[in-house]
Design a protein around this motif. Structure first.
Motif, PDB file in Angstrom:
ATOM      1  N   LEU A   1       1.782   7.797   1.031  1.00  0.00           N
ATOM      2  CA  LEU A   1       0.725   8.478   0.604  1.00  0.00           C
ATOM      3  C   LEU A   1       1.102   9.013  -0.559  1.00  0.00           C
ATOM      4  O   LEU A   1       2.091   9.864  -0.856  1.00  0.00           O
ATOM      5  N   ILE A   2       0.339   8.830  -1.917  1.00  0.00           N
ATOM      6  CA  ILE A   2       0.976   9.223  -3.027  1.00  0.00           C
ATOM      7  C   ILE A   2      -0.122  10.023  -3.656  1.00  0.00           C
ATOM      8  O   ILE A   2      -1.406   9.949  -3.620  1.00  0.00           O
ATOM      9  N   GLY A   3       0.430  11.130  -4.483  1.00  0.00           N
ATOM     10  CA  GLY A   3      -0.705  11.908  -5.085  1.00  0.00           C
ATOM     11  C   GLY A   3       0.322  13.073  -5.537  1.00  0.00           C
ATOM     12  O   GLY A   3       1.149  13.621  -5.104  1.00  0.00           O
ATOM     13  N   PRO A   4      -0.586  13.884  -6.420  1.00  0.00           N
ATOM     14  CA  PRO A   4       0.152  15.173  -7.180  1.00  0.00           C
ATOM     15  C   PRO A   4       0.145  16.071  -6.051  1.00  0.00           C
ATOM     16  O   PRO A   4      -0.549  16.024  -4.930  1.00  0.00           O
ATOM     17  N   ASP A   5       0.843  17.469  -6.432  1.00  0.00           N
ATOM     18  CA  ASP A   5       0.895  18.283  -5.548  1.00  0.00           C
ATOM     19  C   ASP A   5      -0.522  18.971  -5.301  1.00  0.00           C
ATOM     20  O   ASP A   5      -1.531  19.014  -6.367  1.00  0.00           O
TER      21      ASP A   5
ATOM     22  N   THR B   1       6.175   2.644  13.106  1.00  0.00           N
ATOM     23  CA  THR B   1       5.243   2.753  12.262  1.00  0.00           C
ATOM     24  C   THR B   1       5.526   4.022  11.180  1.00  0.00           C
ATOM     25  O   THR B   1       6.140   4.978  12.015  1.00  0.00           O
ATOM     26  N   ILE B   2       5.736   3.909   9.955  1.00  0.00           N
ATOM     27  CA  ILE B   2       6.304   4.921   9.115  1.00  0.00           C
ATOM     28  C   ILE B   2       4.911   5.412   8.490  1.00  0.00           C
ATOM     29  O   ILE B   2       4.486   4.554   7.522  1.00  0.00           O
ATOM     30  N   LEU B   3       4.738   6.764   8.386  1.00  0.00           N
ATOM     31  CA  LEU B   3       3.759   7.313   7.149  1.00  0.00           C
ATOM     32  C   LEU B   3       4.472   8.356   6.416  1.00  0.00           C
ATOM     33  O   LEU B   3       5.165   9.104   6.921  1.00  0.00           O
ATOM     34  N   VAL B   4       4.735   7.874   4.915  1.00  0.00           N
ATOM     35  CA  VAL B   4       5.373   8.645   4.275  1.00  0.00           C
ATOM     36  C   VAL B   4       4.955   9.147   3.118  1.00  0.00           C
ATOM     37  O   VAL B   4       4.175   8.362   2.486  1.00  0.00           O
ATOM     38  N   SER B   5       5.139  10.305   2.713  1.00  0.00           N
ATOM     39  CA  SER B   5       4.366  10.700   1.482  1.00  0.00           C
ATOM     40  C   SER B   5       5.326  10.895   0.211  1.00  0.00           C
ATOM     41  O   SER B   5       6.675  11.391   0.758  1.00  0.00           O
ATOM     42  N   THR B   6       5.397  10.692  -0.895  1.00  0.00           N
ATOM     43  CA  THR B   6       6.303  10.729  -2.056  1.00  0.00           C
ATOM     44  C   THR B   6       5.414  11.113  -3.422  1.00  0.00           C
ATOM     45  O   THR B   6       4.284  10.448  -3.499  1.00  0.00           O
ATOM     46  N   PRO B   7       6.074  11.931  -4.081  1.00  0.00           N
ATOM     47  CA  PRO B   7       5.629  12.038  -5.463  1.00  0.00           C
ATOM     48  C   PRO B   7       6.292  10.861  -6.586  1.00  0.00           C
ATOM     49  O   PRO B   7       5.841  10.842  -7.579  1.00  0.00           O
ATOM     50  N   TYR B   8       7.208  10.113  -5.790  1.00  0.00           N
ATOM     51  CA  TYR B   8       7.661   9.271  -6.813  1.00  0.00           C
ATOM     52  C   TYR B   8       7.173   7.685  -6.749  1.00  0.00           C
ATOM     53  O   TYR B   8       7.027   7.087  -5.702  1.00  0.00           O
ATOM     54  N   MET B   9       6.740   7.204  -7.834  1.00  0.00           N
ATOM     55  CA  MET B   9       6.088   6.271  -7.833  1.00  0.00           C
ATOM     56  C   MET B   9       7.034   4.872  -7.611  1.00  0.00           C
ATOM     57  O   MET B   9       6.211   3.972  -6.675  1.00  0.00           O
ATOM     58  N   GLU B  10       8.109   5.002  -8.005  1.00  0.00           N
ATOM     59  CA  GLU B  10       8.895   3.901  -7.522  1.00  0.00           C
ATOM     60  C   GLU B  10       9.250   3.758  -6.156  1.00  0.00           C
ATOM     61  O   GLU B  10       9.493   2.707  -5.667  1.00  0.00           O
TER      62      GLU B  10
ATOM     63  N   ASP C   1       4.785  -0.753   2.198  1.00  0.00           N
ATOM     64  CA  ASP C   1       3.812  -2.076   2.412  1.00  0.00           C
ATOM     65  C   ASP C   1       2.561  -1.798   1.736  1.00  0.00           C
ATOM     66  O   ASP C   1       1.845  -2.450   0.963  1.00  0.00           O
ATOM     67  N   ARG C   2       1.881  -0.465   2.041  1.00  0.00           N
ATOM     68  CA  ARG C   2       0.600  -0.444   1.565  1.00  0.00           C
ATOM     69  C   ARG C   2       0.597   1.130   1.178  1.00  0.00           C
ATOM     70  O   ARG C   2       1.318   1.835   1.634  1.00  0.00           O
ATOM     71  N   VAL C   3      -0.044   1.420   0.283  1.00  0.00           N
ATOM     72  CA  VAL C   3      -0.267   3.015  -0.201  1.00  0.00           C
ATOM     73  C   VAL C   3      -1.618   3.586  -0.083  1.00  0.00           C
ATOM     74  O   VAL C   3      -2.535   2.578  -0.371  1.00  0.00           O
ATOM     75  N   ALA C   4      -1.734   4.825  -0.078  1.00  0.00           N
ATOM     76  CA  ALA C   4      -3.167   5.383  -0.263  1.00  0.00           C
ATOM     77  C   ALA C   4      -2.884   6.198  -1.467  1.00  0.00           C
ATOM     78  O   ALA C   4      -1.914   7.239  -1.299  1.00  0.00           O
ATOM     79  N   LEU C   5      -3.655   6.386  -2.593  1.00  0.00           N
ATOM     80  CA  LEU C   5      -3.698   7.169  -3.717  1.00  0.00           C
ATOM     81  C   LEU C   5      -4.554   8.366  -3.327  1.00  0.00           C
ATOM     82  O   LEU C   5      -5.816   8.319  -3.222  1.00  0.00           O
ATOM     83  N   MET C   6      -4.097   9.453  -3.269  1.00  0.00           N
ATOM     84  CA  MET C   6      -4.658  10.822  -3.011  1.00  0.00           C
ATOM     85  C   MET C   6      -4.986  11.664  -4.058  1.00  0.00           C
ATOM     86  O   MET C   6      -3.972  11.995  -4.958  1.00  0.00           O
TER      87      MET C   6
ATOM     88  N   GLY D   1      -7.900  16.046  -2.314  1.00  0.00           N
ATOM     89  CA  GLY D   1      -8.594  16.087  -1.125  1.00  0.00           C
ATOM     90  C   GLY D   1      -9.100  14.426  -0.821  1.00  0.00           C
ATOM     91  O   GLY D   1      -9.651  14.659   0.199  1.00  0.00           O
ATOM     92  N   ARG D   2      -9.222  13.540  -1.778  1.00  0.00           N
ATOM     93  CA  ARG D   2      -9.769  12.356  -1.418  1.00  0.00           C
ATOM     94  C   ARG D   2      -8.924  11.197  -1.573  1.00  0.00           C
ATOM     95  O   ARG D   2      -8.012  11.345  -2.321  1.00  0.00           O
ATOM     96  N   VAL D   3      -9.211  10.097  -0.857  1.00  0.00           N
ATOM     97  CA  VAL D   3      -8.290   8.889  -1.123  1.00  0.00           C
ATOM     98  C   VAL D   3      -9.094   8.099  -1.866  1.00  0.00           C
ATOM     99  O   VAL D   3     -10.260   7.564  -1.749  1.00  0.00           O
ATOM    100  N   LEU D   4      -8.338   7.898  -3.250  1.00  0.00           N
ATOM    101  CA  LEU D   4      -8.998   7.261  -4.378  1.00  0.00           C
ATOM    102  C   LEU D   4      -8.951   5.717  -3.972  1.00  0.00           C
ATOM    103  O   LEU D   4     -10.002   5.055  -4.292  1.00  0.00           O
ATOM    104  N   MET D   5      -7.899   5.143  -3.517  1.00  0.00           N
ATOM    105  CA  MET D   5      -7.964   4.009  -3.278  1.00  0.00           C
ATOM    106  C   MET D   5      -6.475   3.383  -2.320  1.00  0.00           C
ATOM    107  O   MET D   5      -5.667   4.146  -2.147  1.00  0.00           O
TER     108      MET D   5
END
Lengths: 315, 373
Positions: free
Chosen positions: A36-40, A188-197, A203-208, A211-215
Motif C-alpha cells: 500500500l503506497i501513499g502519502p501520510d 500472505t503479506i499486506l505492507v504499507s510503506t512511504p518508500y517507493m523503492e 508483487d503488486r501495489v495499490a496507490l492510495m 482515501g481512494r485507491v488510484l491504481m
C-alpha cells in the motif's frame, strides 16, 4: 487470479468531516506480497486497522480466508498478525518474555511455542538479545521483534503498517529480506510503506491518495504506464535548480535523485525541456544536457496525483 | 481463564521489575503509616502552660502541682518573673496560661469566691478545646479534694452530682487507634485505584492495548488481567500495614480477620472499578494521576477520616453517602476497636456493596465502548 485470499469491499470511513476512506476495494491473492503506497493521510493505516478488526468501518466489509471482519472479528484475529506503525510492545519485558506473552495469549501449545520462538529468533537474528529488555533494543531490532511477535501464532495473513519508517537503511534492507523469506513460506503479506523503492519489491501495489485507491498493479507496469517523459538534469547547484524549477512548474513535477534533478514533463516534452534549458541558462544555472530516463513508480504516482488534482480543480 | 493468568503474570513481572514502582507500593505507604500514625493525632500532650502564681501559698502551689503531675502540661512557674504573660501567649511561646491572684488562699479560707484565670490561645480551636477540658478536670478534682479536706467550705451544704465518664472501646481515647484504620484504607485506595488506572492508561499510551486487541483476548479478560494483580498487591499491602499497626502502634484488632478480608475485597472491587473508570476518562498517565488524586482527596475529606461527618452541613452529608471510603473507614474502626460483626455492620456493607457494584458496571461498560472506539 482465482478467488482472492483477502477481499476489501467498498470500505468507507470518516472521522467527523474528514473522509479517511472513500469506497476502497482491493483483492489480495494467496501468498502475495501486496504493497500500500501513499502519502501520510492517504488512508493506509485506517484501512489496515479495519482489516485487523481494530476499527469498525462506516460501511463495507473485509473478508479474509472466508471470514468476515464485521461478522467474526475474533475469527479474523486468529488468522492475521498485525504490526502497528508505532512500536507497541512491552519495553520493560525482555525479548523472550514479549514473545512468550503473545504466544500464551494465542494459546500456542508449549512444545510448539518453544520451537516457534527459537525459529523466529533465529529468523530475525535476535537470539543474542533474548534476555534484553525490549526498550533497550535499537530501532531496527525493535521492528524485528514486533514482527516476530506478530508471527508467533503462525498467522496466514500478515498486516504490516509502515514497518520500516524511521529505521536505518541497513536494517530496512534486512527487514525486507526477512519479509521475502516469509513470503516463500506461503504467508500472505499486506505492507504499507512511504518508500517507493520498497514498493517495487512487492508483487503488486495499490496507490492510495486521500482515501481512494488510484491504481492497482505491478509496480513496473504502473511506472511504464507513465504518460510523460522524465528528464534527468545535472547542475552544479542541484538544490537551487530544483527550487527554481518547482517555481516554474508544479512542485510535484520536480524531485532530486542523488546529485541530479528529475523533471516529469507531459505533452510535447522535447520542446518543453529545450525551452526550460534556455530559461535556466538565462537564470544563471549552468546545466548539463538533459537526458530522458525511464520513469520510476514515484514519477507515475506523482503524475497521477497531479492529474487528479487538476481535474478536481476543473470540476 | 488461562489468558487472564498470563495477563496477571505479565503484569506482576512488570511491577516487580520496576524498582521505583516497588518503592511507591511498599516503602512509601509504610513511611506514611509511621509518620501519620504519630502526626495525625488529636491528643493534647506536653502543652506548655505559663503559671503566674501571685499567691504563692501552699494551697496555690498544690493546685499548680496538679497541673505538672499530668502528662498533658509542662508547667513554667517562672512566667510572672519572666515577663508579660499576654505577650508570651501572643508570640506563641505557649498556648495556655494560668493566673492565680494574690488573695487566692485567703479567699478560699474566708469562704469568699476564690477566682483564678485561664488564658488560652484559641487559634487552634481543637487543641484549645481539648486543653480546656483537661484544665476543667484538674480544677474539679482540686475542688472535690479541697472540700473533703475542709480547705474549702460552702455557706450552705451543696450536694454534687458528679458525672463520671468512661470511654468505652478506646478507654484512653488514643487518637492513633482511631487514625490507623483510616490511614490503612487510604493507602489501600491509592494502591488499587491509582495504580490500576495508570497501568491501563499506560497500555493505551504506548500502543500495547492495540496489540492486545488483535489477540483473542476478550475485553473482560483484559479488565481482569489488569485488576487482579493490583487487588493482590492491595491485600499484601493491607497485611503489611496491619501488622505494622498492631505491632508498632499496638492497635487492637478485636474483630474477625476473615470478615475483615471479605469486606476489604468488597472495598477493593470498588476502588479497582474507580481505577478502570478513570482510565476510560483520560488519555495520558498524567491526566490519570490528576483525576485519581482529585477523587482521592475528595473521598478522604468527606470520609470522616479527619472531621466527623456529623459536623458537616446536611447537603454535604448527603454527598458523603456515595463515598465508599466513608463506609470502609467506618467498618475498619468498628471492626478494629469494637470487634463488631455482620449484625452491626450490615448497613455499611450493603451501602459499600451497592456503590461498588454500580461503579463496577459503569466502569466496565465504559471500558468496552472506549476500547472499541
Amino acid at each position: 487470479m482465482s478467488i482472492p485470499f483477502a477481499r476489501v469491499k467498498e470500505l468507507e470511513k470518516s472521522y467527523g468531516k474528514t473522509v479517511a476512506l472513500a469506497s476502497v476495494s482491493l483483492d489480495v491473492g494467496k501468498g502475495e506480497m501486496f504493497g500500500l503506497i501513499g502519502p501520510d493521510g492517504a488512508g493506509k493505516t485506517t484501512l489496515m486497522r479495519i482489516l485487523s478488526s481494530l476499527l469498525d468501518p462506516d460501511s463495507g466489509d473485509c473478508v479474509v480466508a472466508g471470514v468476515s471482519v464485521s461478522e467474526d472479528p475474533a475469527g479474523i484475529r486468529r488468522i492475521i498478525g498485525y504490526m502497528p506503525q508505532r512500536f507497541s510492545l512491552y519495553q520493560d519485558l525482555t525479548v523472550g518474555e514479549n514473545l512468550r506473552f503473545f504466544a500464551d495469549l494465542f494459546r500456542v501449545p508449549r512444545r510448539e511455542r518453544i520451537k516457534r520462538t527459537a525459529m523466529l529468533l533465529e529468523f530475525a537474528r535476535l537470539e543474542p538479545f533474548v534476555k534484553r529488555q525490549a526498550g533497550r533494543l535499537s530501532g531496527g531490532m525493535k521492528q524485528k521483534l514486533a514482527l516476530a511477535c506478530a508471527l508467533v501464532h503462525t498467522p496466514e495473513f500478515l498486516i504490516l503498517d509502515e514497518p520500516t519508517t524511521g529505521v536505518d537503511p541497513v536494517s530496512r534492507r534486512e527487514f525486507w529480506s526477512i519479509l521475502k523469506k516469509l513470503k516463500e513460506t506461503g504467508v500472505t503479506i499486506l505492507v504499507s510503506t512511504p518508500y517507493m523503492e520498497e514498493a517495487e519489491l512487492c508483487d503488486r501495489v495499490a496507490l492510495m491518495h486521500k482515501g481512494r485507491v488510484l491504481m492497482t498493479g505491478v509496480a513496473k507496469d504502473i511506472a511504464q504506464g507513465f504518460a510523460g517523459t522524465v528528464y534527468s538534469v545535472a547542475c552544479d547547484d542541484t538544490v537551487g535548480l530544483a527550487v527554481w524549477l518547482k517555481g516554474r512548474l508544479t512542485p510535484e513535477q520536480v524531485r532530486i535523485v542523488g546529485t541530479r534533478v528529475h523533471v516529469s514533463l507531459f505533452g510535447d516534452t522535447g520542446r518543453a525541456i529545450a525551452g526550460l534549458e534556455r530559461e535556466a541558462a538565462t537564470a544563471g544555472f549552468s546545466i548539463a544536457m538533459a537526458e530522458p530516463v525511464p520513469a520510476a513508480l514515484e514519477d507515475a504516482f506523482v503524475a497521477m496525483i497531479a492529474e487528479r488534482e487538476r481535474r478536481h480543480d476543473a470540476a | 481463564m488461562r489468558r487472564v493468568l498470563h495477563m496477571v503474570r505479565k503484569e506482576l513481572i512488570q511491577v516487580f521489575r520496576d524498582v521505583n514502582m516497588l518503592r511507591v507500593i511498599f516503602v512509601v505507604p509504610m513511611i506514611q503509616l509511621f509518620v501519620l500514625g504519630y502526626a495525625i493525632t488529636t491528643d493534647v500532650k506536653n502543652l506548655k502552660i505559663l503559671v503566674c502564681d501571685r499567691d504563692n501559698s501552699s494551697i496555690s502551689r498544690g493546685l499548680v502541682d496538679r497541673f505538672s503531675y499530668t502528662e498533658y502540661f509542662i508547667v513554667d512557674r517562672e512566667a510572672c518573673a519572666g515577663g508579660n504573660v499576654e505577650k508570651r501567649l501572643f508570640d506563641g511561646d505557649a498556648v495556655l496560661a494560668l493566673v492565680i491572684p494574690g488573695d487566692f488562699a485567703h479567699d478560699m479560707d474566708r469562704q469568699a469566691r476564690p477566682e483564678i484565670q485561664i488564658l488560652i490561645d484559641g487559634q487552634n480551636s481543637n487543641t484549645a478545646a481539648v486543653a480546656l477540658g483537661y484544665c476543667n478536670r484538674i480544677l474539679l478534682e482540686f475542688i472535690r479534694d479541697s472540700l473533703a479536706a475542709g480547705n474549702l467550705r460552702f455557706k450552705r451544704s451543696v450536694r454534687f452530682i458528679e458525672p463520671v465518664s468512661r470511654a468505652w472501646y478506646n478507654p484512653e481515647l488514643k487518637s492513633v487507634y482511631y487514625m490507623i484504620p483510616g490511614i490503612i484504607s487510604v493507602i489501600l485506595t491509592i494502591v488499587t485505584m491509582l495504580l490500576t488506572s495508570l497501568a491501563i492508561v499506560k497500555e493505551r499510551e504506548i500502543g500495547t492495548l492495540d496489540q492486545l486487541m488483535v489477540t483473542p483476548l476478550e475485553p473482560w479478560q483484559i479488565i481482569a488481567g489488569k485488576t487482579i494483580p493490583f487487588a493482590l498487591l492491595g491485600f499484601l499491602e493491607m497485611g503489611v500495614a496491619m501488622t505494622f499497626g498492631v505491632l508498632w502502634f499496638k492497635v487492637p484488632v478485636a474483630g474477625s480477620l476473615v470478615l475483615l478480608a471479605a469486606l476489604s475485597a468488597v472495598f477493593i472491587m470498588t476502588t479497582l472499578s474507580l481505577g478502570i473508570f478513570i482510565s476510560t476518562l483520560v488519555d495520558t498517565q498524567q491526566q490519570a494521576l490528576f483525576a485519581a488524586w482529585f477523587i482521592l482527596v475528595t473521598c478522604i475529606l468527606l470520609s470522616g477520616f479527619f472531621y466527623p461527618i456529623s459536623n458537616m452541613p446536611q447537603w454535604v452529608r448527603v454527598i458523603t453517602l456515595a463515598n465508599p471510603l466513608r463506609y470502609f473507614i467506618e467498618i475498619l474502626r468498628e471492626l478494629f476497636l469494637k470487634g463488631a460483626g455482620l449484625s452491626v455492620l450490615w448497613p455499611e456493607i450493603l451501602s459499600l456493596g451497592a456503590i461498588g457494584l454500580t461503579v463496577f458496571v459503569m466502569a466496565t461498560a465504559r471500558f468496552r465502548t472506549r476500547v472499541w472506539e
